[in-house]
Scaffold this motif. Structure first.
Motif, short mmCIF file in Angstrom:
data_model
loop_
_atom_site.label_atom_id
_atom_site.label_comp_id
_atom_site.label_asym_id
_atom_site.label_seq_id
_atom_site.Cartn_x
_atom_site.Cartn_y
_atom_site.Cartn_z
N MET A 1 39.65 -39.96 -56.18
CA MET A 1 39.07 -38.97 -55.31
C MET A 1 38.22 -39.62 -54.21
N TRP A 2 37.53 -40.70 -54.53
CA TRP A 2 36.70 -41.39 -53.54
C TRP A 2 37.56 -42.02 -52.45
N ASP A 3 38.76 -42.44 -52.82
CA ASP A 3 39.66 -43.01 -51.81
C ASP A 3 40.04 -41.96 -50.75
N VAL A 4 40.35 -40.76 -51.22
CA VAL A 4 40.72 -39.69 -50.29
C VAL A 4 39.51 -39.32 -49.44
N LEU A 5 38.35 -39.20 -50.04
CA LEU A 5 37.14 -38.83 -49.31
C LEU A 5 36.76 -39.89 -48.28
N SER A 6 36.86 -41.15 -48.66
CA SER A 6 36.53 -42.22 -47.72
C SER A 6 37.55 -42.32 -46.58
N ALA A 7 38.78 -41.89 -46.83
CA ALA A 7 39.78 -41.90 -45.78
C ALA A 7 39.59 -40.73 -44.80
N LEU A 8 38.97 -39.64 -45.27
CA LEU A 8 38.79 -38.47 -44.42
C LEU A 8 37.48 -38.48 -43.63
N ILE A 9 36.53 -39.32 -43.99
CA ILE A 9 35.23 -39.32 -43.32
C ILE A 9 35.34 -39.75 -41.85
N PRO A 10 36.02 -40.86 -41.48
CA PRO A 10 36.08 -41.24 -40.06
C PRO A 10 36.73 -40.17 -39.15
N PRO A 11 37.86 -39.58 -39.52
CA PRO A 11 38.39 -38.53 -38.66
C PRO A 11 37.49 -37.30 -38.58
N ALA A 12 36.80 -36.98 -39.67
CA ALA A 12 35.88 -35.85 -39.66
C ALA A 12 34.70 -36.10 -38.72
N VAL A 13 34.20 -37.33 -38.70
CA VAL A 13 33.10 -37.67 -37.80
C VAL A 13 33.57 -37.60 -36.35
N VAL A 14 34.73 -38.14 -36.06
CA VAL A 14 35.26 -38.10 -34.70
C VAL A 14 35.49 -36.66 -34.26
N ALA A 15 36.06 -35.83 -35.12
CA ALA A 15 36.30 -34.44 -34.79
C ALA A 15 35.00 -33.68 -34.56
N THR A 16 33.97 -33.97 -35.33
CA THR A 16 32.68 -33.32 -35.17
C THR A 16 32.05 -33.70 -33.84
N VAL A 17 32.10 -34.98 -33.50
CA VAL A 17 31.53 -35.43 -32.22
C VAL A 17 32.30 -34.81 -31.06
N PHE A 18 33.61 -34.77 -31.15
CA PHE A 18 34.44 -34.19 -30.09
C PHE A 18 34.13 -32.71 -29.91
N CYS A 19 34.07 -31.96 -31.00
CA CYS A 19 33.79 -30.52 -30.92
C CYS A 19 32.38 -30.26 -30.38
N THR A 20 31.42 -31.09 -30.77
CA THR A 20 30.07 -30.94 -30.25
C THR A 20 30.03 -31.20 -28.76
N PHE A 21 30.74 -32.22 -28.29
CA PHE A 21 30.80 -32.52 -26.87
C PHE A 21 31.43 -31.37 -26.09
N ILE A 22 32.54 -30.84 -26.58
CA ILE A 22 33.22 -29.73 -25.91
C ILE A 22 32.31 -28.50 -25.90
N TYR A 23 31.63 -28.22 -26.99
CA TYR A 23 30.73 -27.07 -27.07
C TYR A 23 29.61 -27.19 -26.04
N ARG A 24 28.99 -28.35 -25.97
CA ARG A 24 27.89 -28.55 -25.01
C ARG A 24 28.38 -28.49 -23.57
N LEU A 25 29.56 -29.04 -23.31
CA LEU A 25 30.12 -29.00 -21.96
C LEU A 25 30.42 -27.57 -21.52
N LEU A 26 31.05 -26.80 -22.41
CA LEU A 26 31.37 -25.42 -22.08
C LEU A 26 30.11 -24.58 -21.90
N ARG A 27 29.09 -24.81 -22.72
CA ARG A 27 27.83 -24.07 -22.56
C ARG A 27 27.19 -24.38 -21.22
N LYS A 28 27.26 -25.63 -20.80
CA LYS A 28 26.66 -26.02 -19.53
C LYS A 28 27.44 -25.44 -18.35
N GLU A 29 28.76 -25.50 -18.39
CA GLU A 29 29.58 -25.05 -17.28
C GLU A 29 29.62 -23.53 -17.16
N MET A 30 29.48 -22.82 -18.27
CA MET A 30 29.58 -21.37 -18.22
C MET A 30 28.21 -20.69 -18.17
#
Length: 91
Positions: A1-30
């Motif tokens: 189970m730790w192997d699966v969790l450790s494999a999913l953490i980097p994409p989850a972090v990248v997706a979180t940063v990307f979504c946060t950036f898009i959210y802040r950009l849209l809030r600023k532009e709109m």
């Protein structure tokens, strides 16, 4: 189970940063803006020394154009080429 969790953490972090950036950009532009393009929050603050002069100059330019030339002096926004009118025989 730790192997699966450790494999999913980097994409989850990248997706979180990307979504946060898009959210802040849209809030600023709109965000609501004034007619001259400033944010509503900035409009309530004390204007800088250059802002009233620029606003006055832009109003004077538009007033001069509308009072002198009116609609006759304005260029059309048509994409047609002048003189290239198609008649019934030019099809």
């Amino acid at each position: 189970m730790w192997d699966v969790l450790s494999a999913l953490i980097p994409p989850a972090v990248v997706a979180t940063v990307f979504c946060t950036f898009i959210y802040r950009l849209l809030r600023k532009e709109m965000a609501p803006r004034t007619s001259d393009g400033r944010l509503i929050g900035e409009a309530g603050a004390a204007p800088s020394t250059g802002a009233p002069e620029a606003e006055t100059a832009s109003r004077a330019d538009t007033d001069a154009v509308t009072s002198e030339d009116g609609a006759k002096g304005a260029r059309g926004s048509s994409s047609e080429v002048p003189g290239a009118e198609r008649g019934p025989g030019n099809r």
